[in-house]
Design an enzyme around this catalytic site. Structure first.
Site, PDB file in Angstrom:
ATOM      1  N   GLY A  10       0.830  -1.204   0.000  1.00  0.00           N
ATOM      2  CA  GLY A  10       0.000   0.000   0.000  1.00  0.00           C
ATOM      3  C   GLY A  10       0.860   1.246   0.000  1.00  0.00           C
ATOM      4  N   ARG A  13       0.175   5.631  -1.813  1.00  0.00           N
ATOM      5  CA  ARG A  13      -0.562   6.791  -1.315  1.00  0.00           C
ATOM      6  C   ARG A  13      -0.424   6.899   0.200  1.00  0.00           C
ATOM      7  NH1 ARG A  13      -6.547   5.942  -2.985  1.00  0.00           N
ATOM      8  NH2 ARG A  13      -6.697   7.993  -2.026  1.00  0.00           N
ATOM      9  N   VAL A  62      -2.920  -7.869  -2.048  1.00  0.00           N
ATOM     10  CA  VAL A  62      -2.293  -8.609  -0.951  1.00  0.00           C
ATOM     11  C   VAL A  62      -3.282  -9.426  -0.128  1.00  0.00           C
ATOM     12  CG1 VAL A  62      -0.251  -7.123  -0.745  1.00  0.00           C
ATOM     13  CG2 VAL A  62      -2.348  -6.526   0.498  1.00  0.00           C
ATOM     14  N   ASN A  88       1.527  -2.200   5.379  1.00  0.00           N
ATOM     15  CA  ASN A  88       0.773  -0.962   5.544  1.00  0.00           C
ATOM     16  C   ASN A  88      -0.588  -0.993   4.850  1.00  0.00           C
ATOM     17  OD1 ASN A  88       0.486   2.161   5.785  1.00  0.00           O
ATOM     18  ND2 ASN A  88       0.427   1.774   3.570  1.00  0.00           N
ATOM     19  N   SER A 141      -3.383   0.107  14.468  1.00  0.00           N
ATOM     20  CA  SER A 141      -4.148   1.311  14.771  1.00  0.00           C
ATOM     21  C   SER A 141      -4.541   1.309  16.239  1.00  0.00           C
ATOM     22  CB  SER A 141      -5.409   1.381  13.911  1.00  0.00           C
ATOM     23  OG  SER A 141      -6.276   2.418  14.345  1.00  0.00           O
ATOM     24  N   TYR A 154     -12.755  -3.095  11.268  1.00  0.00           N
ATOM     25  CA  TYR A 154     -11.418  -2.504  11.300  1.00  0.00           C
ATOM     26  C   TYR A 154     -10.739  -2.748  12.650  1.00  0.00           C
ATOM     27  CZ  TYR A 154      -7.836   1.145  10.606  1.00  0.00           C
ATOM     28  OH  TYR A 154      -6.649   1.844  10.477  1.00  0.00           O
ATOM     29  N   ALA A 156     -11.363  -5.182  14.776  1.00  0.00           N
ATOM     30  CA  ALA A 156     -11.040  -6.603  14.896  1.00  0.00           C
ATOM     31  C   ALA A 156      -9.780  -6.943  14.113  1.00  0.00           C
ATOM     32  CB  ALA A 156     -12.210  -7.445  14.398  1.00  0.00           C
ATOM     33  N   LYS A 158      -7.296  -4.841  13.157  1.00  0.00           N
ATOM     34  CA  LYS A 158      -6.101  -4.185  13.703  1.00  0.00           C
ATOM     35  C   LYS A 158      -5.733  -4.747  15.075  1.00  0.00           C
ATOM     36  CE  LYS A 158      -5.205  -1.368  10.306  1.00  0.00           C
ATOM     37  NZ  LYS A 158      -3.978  -1.535   9.513  1.00  0.00           N
TER      38      LYS A 158
END
Length: 243
Positions: A10, A13, A62, A88, A141, A154, A156, A158
């Site tokens: 990733g 950007r 990925v 990432n 995060s 998200y 769960a 992270k």
């Protein structure tokens, strides 16, 4: 061949792009993974070349193990070594639990968690082939620790990434491979600037410094910890919000 190689998933950007640029500035050859941002990746690679840096983009989803396997093989063939991998790549599909679809749950888990497992598994093979260990830094995060409304998928993913990092560090440490995890704060990348003003104010208000985190500081920190030889299995909160 003597120059180290950093792989950033990733990396076309946002945070990934800034981290990839920092590795290039630190003297690494850089492999930038992209999937839906191929045009942005091509532009970024041209900018790195113009600056005299060695870099190449590698397109792969990925969240698919076969594409990860092919990508990592291609990177090793291109550069002849692999020293650092930054996991990432991530997506968000925000929705409350009662309204979240199966697809919204599965896409986030696949990209933000399963993909890191696939990349880590392949990276370990190439690190071992190189014979000198290696470093993996996983971008998690603070939401993975605290949770957040509308981000159960998200959170769960992270949170699982933190546990995956610790377990991978234990398993791979005997081969000289270090695995660490970073919790970035809220950054004013393109995605951050597109967030609602209320979201920005909320993150700044929770900060003990009453500000958001610098993406430049984050990038420098990721490069720094990737080079530490005796630190592994750690979770670093690169933020001014208290967990």
């Amino acid at each position: 061949m003597s120059k180290k190689v950093a792989v950033v998933t990733g990396g076309a950007r946002g945070i990934g792009r800034r981290i990839a640029a920092e590795f290039a500035s630190a003297g690494y050859r850089v492999a930038v993974n992209c999937n839906r941002s191929a045009d942005a990746a091509a532009k970024f690679i041209c900018e790195l070349h113009a600056g005299g840096f060695e870099a190449e983009s590698f397109k792969a989803d990925v969240s698919k193990s076969s594409e990860v396997r092919d990508m990592m093989e291609s990177i090793f063939r291109k550069f002849g070594r692999m020293d650092v991998v930054i996991n990432n790549a991530a997506v968000i599909r925000d929705r409350t639990v009662s309204k979240m679809s199966d697809d919204e749950w599965n896409e986030v888990i696949s990209t933000d968690l399963s993909a890191v497992f696939y990349v880590t598994r392949e990276a370990a093979k190439f690190f071992t082939r190189g014979g000198s260990g290696g470093s993996i830094v996983n971008i998690s995060s603070i939401v993975g620790v605290r949770g957040n409304v509308g981000e159960a998928n998200y959170a769960a993913a992270k949170g699982g990434l933190i546990s995956l990092s610790k377990s991978s560090a234990i398993e791979l440490g005997g081969t000289g491979i270090r695995v660490n995890c970073v919790l970035p704060g809220f950054h004013l990348t393109d995605m951050g600037r597109a967030a609602p003003e209320a979201y920005y104010r909320k993150n700044a208000a929770e900060s003990v410094l009453k500000t958001t985190t610098s993406v430049d500081e984050l990038a420098r920190f990721v490069v720094f910890i990737s080079e530490l030889q005796t630190v592994s299995g750690q979770v670093f909160n690169v933020d001014s919000r208290i967990i």
